[in-house]
Design an enzyme around this catalytic site. Structure first.
Site, PDB file in Angstrom:
ATOM      1  N   ASP A 147       0.808  -1.213   0.000  1.00 30.80           N
ATOM      2  CA  ASP A 147       0.000   0.000   0.000  1.00 30.80           C
ATOM      3  C   ASP A 147       0.844   1.267   0.000  1.00 30.80           C
ATOM      4  O   ASP A 147       2.072   1.220   0.176  1.00 30.80           O
ATOM      5  CB  ASP A 147      -0.955  -0.011   1.211  1.00 30.80           C
ATOM      6  CG  ASP A 147      -0.303  -0.554   2.482  1.00 30.80           C
ATOM      7  OD1 ASP A 147       0.935  -0.495   2.578  1.00 30.80           O
ATOM      8  OD2 ASP A 147      -1.019  -1.039   3.366  1.00 30.80           O
ATOM      9  N   ASN A 206      -7.934  -2.952  14.029  1.00 31.52           N
ATOM     10  CA  ASN A 206      -9.292  -3.337  13.624  1.00 31.52           C
ATOM     11  C   ASN A 206      -9.290  -4.568  12.704  1.00 31.52           C
ATOM     12  O   ASN A 206     -10.305  -4.903  12.106  1.00 31.52           O
ATOM     13  CB  ASN A 206      -9.997  -2.161  12.938  1.00 31.52           C
ATOM     14  CG  ASN A 206      -9.276  -1.705  11.673  1.00 31.52           C
ATOM     15  OD1 ASN A 206      -8.354  -2.356  11.208  1.00 31.52           O
ATOM     16  ND2 ASN A 206      -9.697  -0.578  11.122  1.00 31.52           N
ATOM     17  N   HIS A 260      -7.416  -4.904   9.948  1.00 33.02           N
ATOM     18  CA  HIS A 260      -7.135  -4.671   8.529  1.00 33.02           C
ATOM     19  C   HIS A 260      -5.831  -5.343   8.101  1.00 33.02           C
ATOM     20  O   HIS A 260      -4.922  -5.521   8.907  1.00 33.02           O
ATOM     21  CB  HIS A 260      -7.158  -3.169   8.168  1.00 33.02           C
ATOM     22  CG  HIS A 260      -6.018  -2.347   8.672  1.00 33.02           C
ATOM     23  ND1 HIS A 260      -6.171  -1.072   9.164  1.00 33.02           N
ATOM     24  CD2 HIS A 260      -4.678  -2.584   8.748  1.00 33.02           C
ATOM     25  CE1 HIS A 260      -4.991  -0.580   9.508  1.00 33.02           C
ATOM     26  NE2 HIS A 260      -4.072  -1.478   9.267  1.00 33.02           N
ATOM     27  N   GLU A 302      -9.721  -2.120   4.959  1.00 33.07           N
ATOM     28  CA  GLU A 302     -10.421  -1.833   6.204  1.00 33.07           C
ATOM     29  C   GLU A 302     -11.642  -2.756   6.363  1.00 33.07           C
ATOM     30  O   GLU A 302     -12.075  -3.390   5.386  1.00 33.07           O
ATOM     31  CB  GLU A 302     -10.850  -0.361   6.215  1.00 33.07           C
ATOM     32  CG  GLU A 302      -9.692   0.639   6.198  1.00 33.07           C
ATOM     33  CD  GLU A 302      -8.972   0.778   7.551  1.00 33.07           C
ATOM     34  OE1 GLU A 302      -8.951  -0.183   8.334  1.00 33.07           O
ATOM     35  OE2 GLU A 302      -8.405   1.858   7.798  1.00 33.07           O
TER      36      GLU A 302
HETATM   37  C1  F6R Z   1       1.211  -1.251   6.046  1.00 31.11           C
HETATM   38  C2  F6R Z   1       0.174  -2.263   6.254  1.00 31.11           C
HETATM   39  C3  F6R Z   1      -0.702  -2.209   7.462  1.00 31.11           C
HETATM   40  C4  F6R Z   1       0.096  -2.440   8.751  1.00 31.11           C
HETATM   41  C5  F6R Z   1      -0.830  -2.380   9.955  1.00 31.11           C
HETATM   42  C6  F6R Z   1      -0.077  -2.553  11.251  1.00 31.11           C
HETATM   43  O1  F6R Z   1       1.903  -1.508   4.857  1.00 31.11           O
HETATM   44  O2  F6R Z   1       0.019  -3.101   5.438  1.00 31.11           O
HETATM   45  O3  F6R Z   1      -1.696  -3.209   7.351  1.00 31.11           O
HETATM   46  O4  F6R Z   1       0.731  -3.678   8.704  1.00 31.11           O
HETATM   47  O5  F6R Z   1      -1.505  -1.149   9.975  1.00 31.11           O
HETATM   48  O6  F6R Z   1       0.762  -1.455  11.442  1.00 31.11           O
HETATM   49  P1  F6R Z   1       1.772  -1.413  12.681  1.00 31.11           P
HETATM   50  O7  F6R Z   1       2.754  -2.484  12.476  1.00 31.11           O
HETATM   51  O8  F6R Z   1       2.396  -0.032  12.599  1.00 31.11           O
HETATM   52  O9  F6R Z   1       0.955  -1.600  13.899  1.00 31.11           O
END
Ligand code: F6R
Length: 247
Positions: free
Chosen positions: A67, A134, A136, A141
């Site tokens: 992403d 959440n 994701h 989402e």
């Molecule tokens: C970012 C991504 C997100 C993160 C998720 C957890 O490329 O794919 O799904 O893996 O938001 O983020 P952290 O590790 O910062 O808690």
């Protein structure tokens, strides 16, 4: 799903980096699906160490990230392009032309079209994932269609709040992002998910305690993947009252 419990975050990173190195050893032309975020930091630190010790080469590897924030130029300090360059690509020998991260400043339709074209042409040998509080995965989402392809998402307020720790204030966190869809995440030959932090307890419970697979908690779709490994830290496994042979 296979569950592995690591002593701490750093060890989890070493474990995941080892799996990536093994994938590249078996296929030097591997395509790696990469993730960003706090959870991934020890993975990239460990990969750089493996590279420095001659244990992994990226010469023929292709990478594609999950992403990117919409509207952030690649030069922005919080863009995922900068994240990847500063944690991994600047420290290993890799052809930067073989690293795909969607360009957040292009018109939305073009970003998605180009990103999907790349994904269709580059099946992933391994997809690395983190999980949001959440549930994701990527920036898919809650409520995202499980067959989804590359698309623009409006980030949940919780996601923006969680990620505001990387920005000067929540107002600076982009409201939209482009993400690989759940459908393409699920196409990877292997998926490795690293979950770290007490904020992820609900997601962990949804993965291991409940049977259900629901779009409201996107990570639950991973239960349907034939080769998914979840790496958890010991404290999180304890909080969720899991033992390794439970998975
Ligand atoms: C970012 C991504 C997100 C993160 C998720 C957890 O490329 O794919 O799904 O893996 O938001 O983020 P952290 O590790 O910062 O808690």
């Amino acid at each position: 799903m296979k569950m592995l419990v690591a002593k701490n975050h750093e060890e989890a990173g070493v474990l995941v980096a080892g799996m990536i190195a093994e994938t590249v050893r078996l296929n030097p032309n591997a395509c790696l699906g990469l993730a960003t975020g706090g959870s991934m930091e020890p993975v990239y630190a460990a990969l750089v160490r493996l590279f420095e010790n001659g244990k992994i080469r990226f010469d023929s590897v292709t990478t594609v990230n999950l992403d990117e924030y919409a509207g952030l130029p690649p030069s922005h300090p919080q863009s995922y392009r900068q994240y990847m360059n500063s944690r991994l690509f600047d420290h290993v020998k890799i052809d930067i032309r073989n690293t795909c991260i969607p360009l957040g400043t292009e018109p939305p339709e073009k970003i998605c079209r180009d990103f999907q074209k790349f994904l269709d042409a580059h099946p992933r040998d391994l997809q690395l994932l983190g999980v949001g509080a959440n549930g994701h995965i990527g920036f898919n989402e809650p409520g995202t269609f499980f067959e989804s392809q590359a698309h623009i998402v409006t980030l949940n307020e919780q996601t923006r709040e969680d990620n505001s720790r990387f920005f000067a204030s929540i107002d600076d966190v982009p409201k939209q992002a482009v993400t690989m869809g759940v459908g393409d995440i699920m196409k990877a030959s292997a998926i490795v998910i690293l979950i770290h932090g007490s904020g992820k307890l609900r997601a962990v419970r949804e993965l291991f305690t409940h049977e259900r697979v629901i779009p409201e908690v996107p990570c639950t779709v991973l239960k349907l993947h034939r080769n998914a490994t979840i790496v958890l830290t010991e404290d999180l496994a304890r909080m969720a009252e899991l033992t390794p042979d439970r998975a």
